[in-house]
Design a protein around this motif. Structure first.
Motif, PDB file in Angstrom:
ATOM      1  N   ALA A   1      15.191  47.357  11.719  1.00 10.78           N
ATOM      2  CA  ALA A   1      14.047  48.068  12.475  1.00 10.78           C
ATOM      3  C   ALA A   1      12.804  48.096  11.655  1.00 10.78           C
ATOM      4  CB  ALA A   1      14.585  49.666  12.465  1.00 10.78           C
ATOM      5  N   GLN A   2      11.843  47.940  12.517  1.00 10.76           N
ATOM      6  CA  GLN A   2      10.342  47.569  11.837  1.00 10.76           C
ATOM      7  C   GLN A   2       9.550  49.020  11.958  1.00 10.76           C
ATOM      8  OE1 GLN A   2       9.614  44.313  10.486  1.00 10.76           O
ATOM      9  NE2 GLN A   2      11.811  44.665  10.384  1.00 10.76           N
ATOM     10  N   ALA A   3       8.637  49.104  11.170  1.00 13.12           N
ATOM     11  CA  ALA A   3       7.667  50.389  11.277  1.00 13.12           C
ATOM     12  C   ALA A   3       6.348  49.833  10.907  1.00 13.12           C
ATOM     13  CB  ALA A   3       8.036  51.222  10.246  1.00 13.12           C
TER      14      ALA A   3
ATOM     15  N   LYS B   1       8.947  41.122  23.587  1.00 12.72           N
ATOM     16  CA  LYS B   1       9.945  42.099  23.441  1.00 12.72           C
ATOM     17  C   LYS B   1       9.513  43.390  23.853  1.00 12.72           C
ATOM     18  CE  LYS B   1      12.811  40.879  19.419  1.00 12.72           C
ATOM     19  NZ  LYS B   1      12.902  41.337  18.113  1.00 12.72           N
ATOM     20  N   ARG B   2      10.361  43.931  24.451  1.00 13.10           N
ATOM     21  CA  ARG B   2       9.782  45.457  24.833  1.00 13.10           C
ATOM     22  C   ARG B   2      10.164  46.257  23.518  1.00 13.10           C
ATOM     23  NH1 ARG B   2      10.746  48.860  30.021  1.00 13.10           N
ATOM     24  NH2 ARG B   2      10.643  50.890  29.138  1.00 13.10           N
ATOM     25  N   VAL B   3       9.057  47.191  23.261  1.00 12.68           N
ATOM     26  CA  VAL B   3       9.059  48.137  22.408  1.00 12.68           C
ATOM     27  C   VAL B   3       9.658  49.444  22.876  1.00 12.68           C
ATOM     28  CG1 VAL B   3       7.737  49.553  20.483  1.00 12.68           C
ATOM     29  CG2 VAL B   3       7.245  47.012  20.851  1.00 12.68           C
ATOM     30  N   THR B   4      10.787  49.847  22.537  1.00 10.71           N
ATOM     31  CA  THR B   4      11.399  51.179  22.926  1.00 10.71           C
ATOM     32  C   THR B   4      10.976  52.378  22.115  1.00 10.71           C
ATOM     33  OG1 THR B   4      13.559  50.445  22.098  1.00 10.71           O
ATOM     34  CG2 THR B   4      13.063  49.917  24.309  1.00 10.71           C
ATOM     35  N   ASN B   5      10.713  52.236  20.714  1.00 13.87           N
ATOM     36  CA  ASN B   5      10.552  53.073  19.982  1.00 13.87           C
ATOM     37  C   ASN B   5       9.489  52.596  18.839  1.00 13.87           C
ATOM     38  OD1 ASN B   5      12.608  55.382  20.411  1.00 13.87           O
ATOM     39  ND2 ASN B   5      14.054  53.183  19.895  1.00 13.87           N
ATOM     40  N   ALA B   6       8.914  53.827  18.385  1.00 17.17           N
ATOM     41  CA  ALA B   6       7.732  53.324  17.183  1.00 17.17           C
ATOM     42  C   ALA B   6       8.106  54.270  16.083  1.00 17.17           C
ATOM     43  CB  ALA B   6       6.247  53.320  17.916  1.00 17.17           C
ATOM     44  N   MET B   7       7.799  53.719  14.834  1.00 19.35           N
ATOM     45  CA  MET B   7       7.915  54.413  13.610  1.00 19.35           C
ATOM     46  C   MET B   7       6.997  54.269  12.704  1.00 19.35           C
ATOM     47  SD  MET B   7      10.700  54.513  10.761  1.00 19.35           S
ATOM     48  CE  MET B   7      12.122  55.210  11.665  1.00 19.35           C
TER      49      MET B   7
ATOM     50  N   GLY C   1       8.276  42.255   6.959  1.00 23.11           N
ATOM     51  CA  GLY C   1       8.194  42.248   8.299  1.00 23.11           C
ATOM     52  C   GLY C   1       7.549  43.607   8.776  1.00 23.11           C
ATOM     53  N   HIS C   2       7.418  44.258   8.204  1.00 26.76           N
ATOM     54  CA  HIS C   2       6.599  45.611   8.679  1.00 26.76           C
ATOM     55  C   HIS C   2       5.153  45.531   8.751  1.00 26.76           C
ATOM     56  CE1 HIS C   2      10.505  47.598   8.242  1.00 26.76           C
ATOM     57  NE2 HIS C   2      10.516  46.933   6.979  1.00 26.76           N
ATOM     58  N   GLU C   3       4.541  46.209   9.701  1.00 28.69           N
ATOM     59  CA  GLU C   3       3.167  46.398   9.785  1.00 28.69           C
ATOM     60  C   GLU C   3       2.454  47.125   8.497  1.00 28.69           C
ATOM     61  OE1 GLU C   3      -0.423  47.298  13.322  1.00 28.69           O
ATOM     62  OE2 GLU C   3       1.694  48.427  13.297  1.00 28.69           O
ATOM     63  N   LEU C   4       1.284  46.584   8.180  1.00 34.19           N
ATOM     64  CA  LEU C   4       0.658  47.323   6.954  1.00 34.19           C
ATOM     65  C   LEU C   4      -0.777  47.952   7.630  1.00 34.19           C
ATOM     66  CD1 LEU C   4       0.593  47.951   3.926  1.00 34.19           C
ATOM     67  CD2 LEU C   4      -0.877  45.886   3.708  1.00 34.19           C
TER      68      LEU C   4
END
Length: 117
Positions: free
Chosen positions: A56-58, A5-11, A81-84
């Motif tokens: 959305a994921q963060a 998947k192409r990540v277009t944004n990051a939070m 499903g978020h990154e810790l």
């Protein structure tokens, strides 16, 4: 060839309470943190709900201090499903820590966060 998947944004989101911000460091003593009204669980829950609605994921940078008190919040971040990630154990400024104190803080934070899983 694997498809990615192409990540277009990051939070990223810092999970800390209002009294833990650096702007209050000279006003609110750390020994008082447990006595103050805590809003982090409710506010982070609202953010998690909004992210879920928008799919959305963060990456959530969680203080060890918060994880010790709200392990269910950390589990929800992971379950959603978020990154810790670690925001340190007790919100100490890195530029004020010795290398040994920094390593100890990171180890402690990792241990606390790992215990919430």
């Amino acid at each position: 060839m694997a498809l990615h998947k192409r990540v277009t944004n990051a939070m990223t989101i810092d999970v800390e309470d209002y009294f833990q911000v650096e702007a209050f460091a000279s006003t609110i003593d750390r020994t008082e943190w447990d006595n103050l009204p805590q809003r982090v669980e409710r506010n982070t829950g609202c953010i998690l709900d909004i992210l879920a609605e928008s799919e959305a994921q963060a990456t959530f940078f969680v203080l060890g201090w918060i994880a010790r008190r709200y392990p269910a919040l950390v589990r929800r971040i992971i379950a959603d499903g978020h990154e810790l990630a670690s925001h340190g154990s007790d919100h100490m400024r890195v530029d004020r820590l010795s290398p040994q104190a920094f390593r100890a803080d990171v180890r402690q934070s990792k241990q606390i966060l790992g215990g919430c899983r």
